[in-house]
Design an enzyme around this catalytic site. Structure first.
Site, PDB file in Angstrom:
ATOM      1  N   VAL A  88       0.593  -1.404   0.150  1.00 34.79           N
ATOM      2  CA  VAL A  88      -0.217   0.169  -0.320  1.00 34.79           C
ATOM      3  C   VAL A  88       0.726   1.240   0.305  1.00 34.79           C
ATOM      4  O   VAL A  88       1.493   1.560   0.318  1.00 34.79           O
ATOM      5  CB  VAL A  88      -0.835  -0.404   1.140  1.00 34.79           C
ATOM      6  CG1 VAL A  88      -1.701   1.270   1.035  1.00 34.79           C
ATOM      7  CG2 VAL A  88      -1.774  -1.291   1.143  1.00 34.79           C
ATOM      8  N   VAL A 128       4.285  -1.174   3.093  1.00 34.59           N
ATOM      9  CA  VAL A 128       4.449  -0.053   2.943  1.00 34.59           C
ATOM     10  C   VAL A 128       5.031   0.632   1.982  1.00 34.59           C
ATOM     11  O   VAL A 128       6.197   0.472   2.139  1.00 34.59           O
ATOM     12  CB  VAL A 128       4.190   0.945   4.572  1.00 34.59           C
ATOM     13  CG1 VAL A 128       4.069   2.262   3.874  1.00 34.59           C
ATOM     14  CG2 VAL A 128       3.027   0.590   4.975  1.00 34.59           C
ATOM     15  N   LYS A 129       4.459   1.201   0.485  1.00 36.59           N
ATOM     16  CA  LYS A 129       5.923   1.501  -0.168  1.00 36.59           C
ATOM     17  C   LYS A 129       6.341   3.098   0.409  1.00 36.59           C
ATOM     18  O   LYS A 129       4.912   3.905   0.229  1.00 36.59           O
ATOM     19  CB  LYS A 129       4.890   1.825  -1.218  1.00 36.59           C
ATOM     20  CG  LYS A 129       4.641  -0.239  -2.152  1.00 36.59           C
ATOM     21  CD  LYS A 129       3.431  -0.130  -3.588  1.00 36.59           C
ATOM     22  CE  LYS A 129       4.745   0.311  -4.711  1.00 36.59           C
ATOM     23  NZ  LYS A 129       3.548  -0.392  -5.836  1.00 36.59           N
ATOM     24  N   PHE A 130       7.266   3.388  -0.132  1.00 41.39           N
ATOM     25  CA  PHE A 130       7.718   4.796   0.376  1.00 41.39           C
ATOM     26  C   PHE A 130       8.298   4.808  -0.907  1.00 41.39           C
ATOM     27  O   PHE A 130       9.791   3.652  -1.768  1.00 41.39           O
ATOM     28  CB  PHE A 130       9.066   4.570   1.531  1.00 41.39           C
ATOM     29  CG  PHE A 130       8.337   4.650   2.536  1.00 41.39           C
ATOM     30  CD1 PHE A 130       7.734   5.502   3.439  1.00 41.39           C
ATOM     31  CD2 PHE A 130       8.485   2.826   3.317  1.00 41.39           C
ATOM     32  CE1 PHE A 130       7.107   4.867   4.746  1.00 41.39           C
ATOM     33  CE2 PHE A 130       7.761   3.047   4.729  1.00 41.39           C
ATOM     34  CZ  PHE A 130       7.145   3.759   5.182  1.00 41.39           C
TER      35      PHE A 130
END
Length: 226
Positions: free
Chosen positions: A56, A82-84
């Site tokens: 996400v 979590v996509k950074f």
């Protein structure tokens, strides 16, 4: 090599899951926007049946705001990554997220040095973008090979998630150079099944058999008669 499905269309993930080929899902704001649904609703539905990470992506561009999003996304399911983005702010947020035990996927990676930075900051996954590199005359598969070599030499645990997969040849190539994961659009996953010789062979077998009944079905019918 594991397969993630790169889509926000839940029905497409279900279809792939029925084939036994879903190890996770990657999403991004563009994919969710095209689905016309709320981000959390999509993730909640995927989390009901996907046995693997669901990526996400943060929307913010500042580290503190990214962390606010990351902490919220981390509550959305049992296995959220979590996509950074691969930016200075993204790496600042990643460092803190790693310290807090939040799984992560660093996206928009286009160089081995960027992948090295992500691994040093504890990324769970790093996503080199093959197709976009190929579009500008670079070699996306070679980038995956370079990252694999660096990670193996230095013992990084970060997994290489080959992204921006455009065609079946990409899948074979990244498997050969050691990608841990390939995230595939449903259309590319579907193409992996196809070969004209398979269709030709099956047609020949069926033609030779003709309209005779399957022996297995015949046995079952006989058992039912008993």
């Amino acid at each position: 090599m594991r397969f993630f499905i790169d889509t926000a269309e839940v029905s497409e993930v279900r279809t792939a899951d029925e084939l036994g080929l879903v190890d996770g899902v990657t999403t991004n704001p563009s994919l969710v926007a095209s689905s016309g649904r709320e981000y959390r609703d999509v993730v909640a539905e995927l989390d009901e049946f996907v046995d693997g990470p669901i990526s996400v992506e943060v929307i913010a561009t500042e580290a503190e705001e990214m962390l606010v999003e990351a902490r919220e996304y981390d509550t959305w399911g049992d296995d959220i990554a979590v996509k950074f983005p691969m930016t200075r702010e993204g790496m600042t947020a990643l460092s803190q997220a790693t310290a807090e035990g939040i799984d992560s996927n660093v996206t928009l990676v286009f160089s081995a040095n960027q992948a090295l930075l992500a691994a040093k900051n504890g990324a769970t996954f790093v996503s080199p973008f093959l197709g976009r590199l190929d579009d500008i005359g670079s070699d996306g598969v070679e980038l995956v090979r370079e990252i694999r070599e660096i990670y193996d030499v230095h013992g990084f645990d970060t997994e290489i998630l080959a992204a921006s997969i455009r065609h079946p040849s990409h899948v074979k190539a990244v498997a050969k150079v050691g990608a841990d994961v390939a995230t595939l659009p449903p259309s590319v996953l579907d193409q992996l099944f196809d070969h004209p010789k398979t269709d030709e062979g099956l047609a020949a077998f069926l033609d030779d058999w003709g309209d005779r009944e399957s022996p297995a079905v015949r046995e079952l019918q006989g058992a039912d008669d008993d």
